[in-house]
Design a protein around this motif. Structure first.
Motif, short mmCIF file in Angstrom:
data_model
loop_
_atom_site.label_atom_id
_atom_site.label_comp_id
_atom_site.label_asym_id
_atom_site.label_seq_id
_atom_site.Cartn_x
_atom_site.Cartn_y
_atom_site.Cartn_z
N LEU A 1 3.55 -22.07 -12.63
CA LEU A 1 3.86 -20.82 -13.11
C LEU A 1 2.79 -19.96 -12.76
O LEU A 1 1.53 -20.43 -13.48
N ASP A 2 2.82 -18.70 -12.04
CA ASP A 2 1.63 -17.74 -12.13
C ASP A 2 2.25 -16.32 -11.95
O ASP A 2 3.12 -16.22 -11.17
N PRO A 3 2.10 -15.53 -12.58
CA PRO A 3 2.41 -14.10 -12.36
C PRO A 3 1.74 -13.30 -11.28
O PRO A 3 2.37 -12.28 -10.83
N ALA A 4 0.64 -13.69 -10.77
CA ALA A 4 0.13 -13.30 -9.71
C ALA A 4 0.57 -13.73 -8.23
O ALA A 4 0.66 -14.69 -8.01
N GLU A 5 1.51 -12.92 -7.68
CA GLU A 5 1.96 -13.03 -6.65
C GLU A 5 1.40 -13.98 -5.49
O GLU A 5 1.91 -14.57 -4.67
N GLN A 6 0.17 -13.17 -5.05
CA GLN A 6 -0.68 -13.91 -4.07
C GLN A 6 -1.18 -15.20 -4.49
O GLN A 6 -1.13 -16.18 -3.52
N ASN A 7 -1.33 -15.87 -5.82
CA ASN A 7 -1.62 -16.93 -6.06
C ASN A 7 -0.64 -18.07 -5.90
O ASN A 7 -0.70 -19.14 -5.24
N ILE A 8 0.60 -17.57 -6.05
CA ILE A 8 1.89 -18.15 -6.01
C ILE A 8 1.97 -18.42 -4.25
O ILE A 8 2.46 -19.47 -3.93
N ALA A 9 1.94 -17.51 -3.43
CA ALA A 9 1.93 -17.31 -2.01
C ALA A 9 0.88 -18.63 -1.61
O ALA A 9 1.35 -19.37 -0.68
N VAL A 10 -0.10 -18.52 -1.87
CA VAL A 10 -1.22 -19.45 -1.68
C VAL A 10 -0.93 -20.85 -2.08
O VAL A 10 -1.07 -21.93 -1.30
N GLU B 1 -5.97 -8.77 -15.61
CA GLU B 1 -6.35 -10.04 -15.21
C GLU B 1 -5.68 -10.52 -14.22
O GLU B 1 -6.38 -11.46 -13.13
N VAL B 2 -4.32 -10.36 -13.99
CA VAL B 2 -3.53 -10.48 -12.85
C VAL B 2 -3.98 -9.99 -11.65
O VAL B 2 -4.35 -10.69 -10.57
N ALA B 3 -4.49 -8.70 -11.67
CA ALA B 3 -4.98 -8.13 -10.60
C ALA B 3 -6.36 -8.65 -9.94
O ALA B 3 -6.65 -8.74 -8.89
N ARG B 4 -7.12 -8.99 -10.93
CA ARG B 4 -8.39 -9.52 -10.57
C ARG B 4 -8.24 -11.07 -9.98
O ARG B 4 -8.80 -11.53 -8.87
N PHE B 5 -7.31 -11.78 -10.48
CA PHE B 5 -7.22 -13.27 -9.90
C PHE B 5 -6.32 -12.88 -8.48
O PHE B 5 -6.34 -13.95 -7.73
N ASP B 6 -5.54 -12.04 -8.36
CA ASP B 6 -4.76 -11.77 -7.20
C ASP B 6 -5.60 -11.47 -6.16
O ASP B 6 -5.64 -12.12 -4.93
N ALA B 7 -6.60 -10.84 -6.25
CA ALA B 7 -7.77 -10.47 -5.26
C ALA B 7 -8.61 -11.53 -4.88
O ALA B 7 -9.23 -11.65 -3.88
N LEU B 8 -8.42 -12.85 -5.73
CA LEU B 8 -9.27 -14.03 -5.49
C LEU B 8 -8.46 -14.91 -4.69
O LEU B 8 -8.74 -16.07 -4.56
N ALA B 9 -7.16 -14.82 -4.52
CA ALA B 9 -6.17 -15.65 -4.19
C ALA B 9 -6.68 -16.43 -3.14
O ALA B 9 -6.52 -17.76 -3.09
N ALA B 10 -6.99 -15.81 -2.02
CA ALA B 10 -7.24 -16.53 -0.87
C ALA B 10 -8.53 -17.67 -0.88
O ALA B 10 -8.68 -18.57 -0.07
N THR B 11 -8.97 -17.34 -2.00
CA THR B 11 -10.38 -18.52 -2.19
C THR B 11 -10.01 -19.66 -2.90
O THR B 11 -11.14 -20.47 -3.25
N TRP B 12 -8.91 -20.06 -3.54
CA TRP B 12 -8.43 -20.93 -4.54
C TRP B 12 -9.04 -22.19 -3.88
O TRP B 12 -9.42 -23.00 -4.59
N TRP B 13 -8.81 -22.52 -2.70
CA TRP B 13 -9.10 -23.90 -1.81
C TRP B 13 -10.23 -23.99 -1.39
O TRP B 13 -10.63 -25.12 -0.68
N ASP B 14 -11.28 -22.91 -1.48
CA ASP B 14 -12.34 -23.13 -0.93
C ASP B 14 -13.50 -23.74 -1.91
O ASP B 14 -13.91 -22.95 -2.96
N GLU B 15 -13.76 -24.71 -1.82
CA GLU B 15 -14.73 -25.46 -2.58
C GLU B 15 -16.03 -25.00 -2.78
O GLU B 15 -16.98 -25.67 -3.74
#
Length: 257
Positions: free
Chosen positions: A101-110, A22-36
């Protein structure tokens, strides 16, 4: 102990209740978090409903005016599985001291980059709630929103999240009910027909019924005080609360003072 059991024990010691897939899946989507208009479009549409639910419940609990400029001023909130900060940031704008808190590093960076650019103070950490609770931190509110269906051991995860709630504090959760309707709408409809979410975002077997979530919360020493459904209105392209909990629902629970 066989090799598989040894590997599971090692994973639990290092990752807590994190599901690495699950972490890997959301890490891959990290750049899209703020794209509405991107993969997180549904979450952005859903966000006003869950934000209002949390704000109003906290205001009732702590004697605040929800119409005040900063109704959550000084309250400490831990947003577990915060992703890119879509919920953490607006809570901080309401005055709360938010830890994301989030274990996905890319999520936290974004999340950090967006909050810094917006000038919103949020304490983002690439950590688990297990580690934070083990370190002795406690909060006025702990949020487990859209996360219980992604962890490896839901009951144990929820009990740990409950342990992070201060006396008199609240726990909030949002998830998907495990019903035939949720399979049809949240997976077949949202992922395969409408394309609202990337395929494989959810595993129906990991959806959680309100009774299952309530049992886990009670085992954590809290009492469920409210359960409400959330439904989509295609005419307004928005979400609203409802008595219908067959697909999406939210809960609030409290620890006695």
């Amino acid at each position: 102990m066989d090799r598989a059991a040894t590997d599971r024990a090692t994973d639990r010691a290092t990752d807590g209740f994190v599901d690495r897939g699950e972490v890997a899946r959301f890490d891959a989507l990290a750049a899209t978090w703020w794209d509405e208009t991107g993969p997180m479009r549904v979450l952005h549409r859903f966000n006003p409903v869950r934000l209002a639910y949390i704000r109003d419940a906290l205001c009732r609990r702590f004697g605040r005016d929800p119409r005040a400029p900063f109704p959550l001023d000084g309250l400490s909130i831990c947003d577990v599985g915060c992703g890119g900060g879509v919920l953490s940031e607006p809570l901080a704008r309401l005055g709360a001291r938010v830890t994301g808190l989030d274990p996905a590093e890319q999520n936290i960076a974004v999340a950090r980059a967006h909050a810094e650019a917006a000038g919103v103070p949020v304490d983002y950490r690439g950590a688990t709630i297990e580690a934070v609770v083990a370190g002795g931190e406690r909060f006025d509110a702990v949020l487990i929103m859209e996360v219980v269906e992604h962890v490896s051991d839901m009951p144990a995860f929820v009990r740990t999240a409950c342990a992070g709630v201060k006396p008199g504090g609240l726990l909030f959760g949002a998830t998907l009910n495990r019903t035939l309707r949720s399979f049809a709408l949240a997976i077949v409809g949202a992922e395969y027909v409408l394309g609202w979410l990337p395929r494989g975002t959810h595993d129906w077997q990991k959806f959680v019924t309100p009774d299952e979530l309530a049992r886990a919360i009670r085992a954590g020493g809290l009492a469920v005080t409210d359960t409400v459904g959330v439904v989509y209105n295609p005419l307004t392209d928005g979400w609203r609360t409802s008595r219908d909990t067959a697909v999406n629902y939210m809960v609030a629970a409290e620890r006695s003072a």
